[in-house]
Design an enzyme around this catalytic site. Structure first.
Site, short mmCIF file in Angstrom:
data_model
loop_
_atom_site.label_atom_id
_atom_site.label_comp_id
_atom_site.label_asym_id
_atom_site.label_seq_id
_atom_site.Cartn_x
_atom_site.Cartn_y
_atom_site.Cartn_z
N HIS A 11 -5.63 6.73 -2.05
CA HIS A 11 -6.73 5.85 -1.61
C HIS A 11 -7.82 5.82 -2.62
O HIS A 11 -8.08 6.79 -3.31
CB HIS A 11 -7.21 6.20 -0.07
CG HIS A 11 -6.15 6.53 0.87
ND1 HIS A 11 -5.88 7.37 1.80
CD2 HIS A 11 -5.10 5.51 1.10
CE1 HIS A 11 -4.84 7.26 2.48
NE2 HIS A 11 -4.31 6.03 2.22
N THR A 17 -11.28 2.73 -11.21
CA THR A 17 -11.48 2.54 -9.91
C THR A 17 -12.99 2.91 -9.58
O THR A 17 -13.18 4.15 -9.63
CB THR A 17 -10.38 2.89 -8.70
OG1 THR A 17 -10.50 4.59 -8.83
CG2 THR A 17 -9.06 2.33 -9.14
N HIS A 49 0.74 -1.46 -0.05
CA HIS A 49 -0.10 -0.05 -0.13
C HIS A 49 0.93 1.30 0.07
O HIS A 49 0.71 2.24 -0.84
CB HIS A 49 -1.02 0.09 1.38
CG HIS A 49 -1.79 1.18 1.43
ND1 HIS A 49 -3.22 0.77 1.49
CD2 HIS A 49 -1.60 2.19 1.43
CE1 HIS A 49 -4.03 2.23 1.45
NE2 HIS A 49 -2.96 2.92 1.82
N GLU A 50 1.98 1.20 0.55
CA GLU A 50 2.63 2.45 1.00
C GLU A 50 3.72 2.57 -0.22
O GLU A 50 3.53 3.86 -0.55
CB GLU A 50 3.61 2.42 2.26
CG GLU A 50 2.68 2.40 3.67
CD GLU A 50 2.18 3.48 3.80
OE1 GLU A 50 2.56 4.64 3.15
OE2 GLU A 50 1.15 3.53 4.63
#
Length: 441
Positions: free
Chosen positions: A260, A282, A250-251
């Site tokens: 996000h 998305t 994620h990072e």
């Protein structure tokens, strides 16, 4: 989804709050807190990051499928430890590298768990991470966000950490214990990790060359590394999280420009369906997941997805949500393409083969800040180590001499130096000499 009003500093902080002894298993991102912290310190920061993000998108449409080109990123891991349990074994670090290489190449076995609706947009970023070096530093420092904001001491030798290794050409990954957040003595949260997206320094306001190049990279709590980590971390004193190495995934997504999937709210102000991540494929969402895997969520109506006419549910399987690590399994085509755009643009130095870096315009890779300075001057070299430093006044008299440095990041204490204009002469490890002007107030 696309949005031309994108700005973000993506600093993932998973804060699990328990106030006055009342457990609230709610994940709260410190994104706004840290954005405001940097904007206050470096005016124009938000605008600069926004321009970089938008410029990157205009160079390559993020709703296209990622190319099959293989991108190799060299990684330097810094293990900054105080207690022995924090000094992770090499096997745990290698496990994390394996997770990265699986997830960024869609080789992870749990990719089969992606719901059929999302299969058409499952993306392969074709990014391989090569473990170049592990640096281990024992420290007495406590990396405490309650002491004044997101901590950076782990990134500096002089502050009890480990200074970055050439962050233009290496992804620096710091592993340490991040102390819990407290308020009036009560534990109120835990930061699992944080990272910077790329920023084009040429677009920054004068004297705002920040964040410092030596602070670029990813920081992860030692309990969130690898699949074979014996250390545990819990949700606000509740059950232990299942760790599969997805916090670094994620990072690093943030480090490569991803936001996000819920878009951090409208214009960074709270969570709602008006915010989005700037990636066309998305689905939108009004909030993050809560370390769960709730596939029934459909919090926003999607009217213009390029791959379906349906109102898609929230994509809780996405690596850029706050879902359980056992639920995360996918980047989208748009996210993969965007990360490749970043590697072909602001982070192209990561793709340059190690050892053949060009020495032309080397002076531009050395930053001197703050300028004007008061109590200290920070020097950051992104290409070659600094070997010697000398501070000279306008008559050429040597005020401070540091003959044996050999580091990329150096702090000069100027509390005893008179106000005025000075020259800083640097010698780099390739024997190139550089001179920089600095004002001390």
């Amino acid at each position: 989804m696309n949005n031309t009003k994108l700005t973000t500093l993506h600093v993932l902080t998973a804060m699990l709050f328990a106030v006055s002894g009342i457990a609230q298993n709610k994940i709260i991102c410190g994104h706004d807190l840290y954005m405001n912290q940097l904007e206050s310190k470096y005016p124009g920061f938000k605008e600069s990051v926004s321009k970089t993000f938008v410029d990157t998108q205009t160079k390559g449409a993020t709703n296209k499928t990622a190319t099959n080109s293989n991108y190799v990123v060299n990684v330097v891991v810094h293990v900054v430890w105080k207690n022995a349990i924090e000094n992770l074994d090499d096997s745990i670090i290698q496990s994390q590298i394996d997770v990265l290489n699986e997830d960024f190449n869609r080789l992870n076995a749990d990719s089969a768990n992606l719901r059929s609706l999302f299969q058409p947009i499952a993306g392969n970023a074709h990014i391989t991470f090569n473990l170049h070096q592990i640096k281990r530093v024992q420290t007495t420092a406590l990396f405490d966000p309650s002491a004044g904001g997101i901590p950076f001491d782990m990134k500096y030798d002089s502050l009890g950490g480990s200074s970055a290794v050439d962050p233009t050409h290496f992804l620096n990954l710091w592993i340490c214990k991040i102390q819990p957040l407290t308020f009036l003595g009560f534990p109120v949260g835990q930061i699992l990790g944080f990272a910077f997206p790329p920023a084009n320094l040429a677009n920054w306001p004068a004297n705002s060359e920040a964040p410092a190049i030596g602070e670029d990279g990813v920081v992860i709590d030692y309990r969130c590394i690898g699949r074979n980590n014996p250390n545990t971390i819990s949700v606000t004193g509740s059950t232990n999280l299942t760790i599969k190495g997805r916090t670094p995934v994620h990072e690093i997504g943030h480090y490569l420009g991803l936001r996000h999937i819920w878009g951090d709210g409208s214009n960074f102000g709270g969570n709602n369906c008006q915010g989005n991540d700037g990636i066309a494929d998305t689905p939108n969402a009004n909030d993050q997941s809560q370390f769960d895997c709730n596939t029934t969520k459909n919090t926003c109506v999607d009217a213009a997805l390029p791959w379906t006419t349906l109102d898609a549910p929230d994509m809780v399987e996405n690596f850029m949500d706050y879902s359980a690590e056992t639920c995360m399994n996918t980047f989208t085509n748009g996210q993969a393409a965007h990360m490749q755009n970043i590697l072909n643009g602001p982070r192209v130095g990561l793709l340059q083969p190690v050892g053949i870096m060009n020495d032309i315009n080397l002076a531009s890779t050395v930053l001197v800040f703050p300028n004007p300075a008061q109590d200290f001057i920070q020097l950051q070299s992104s290409a070659k180590k600094i070997t010697t430093i000398e501070l000279l006044d306008i008559t050429g008299r040597s005020i401070i001499a540091m003959p044996s440095v050999f580091d990329y990041a150096v702090t000069i204490n100027t509390t005893q130096v008179a106000k005025g204009v000075y020259s800083i002469k640097l010698l780099l490890e390739n024997n190139n000499s550089i001179s920089k002007k600095v004002i001390i107030e």
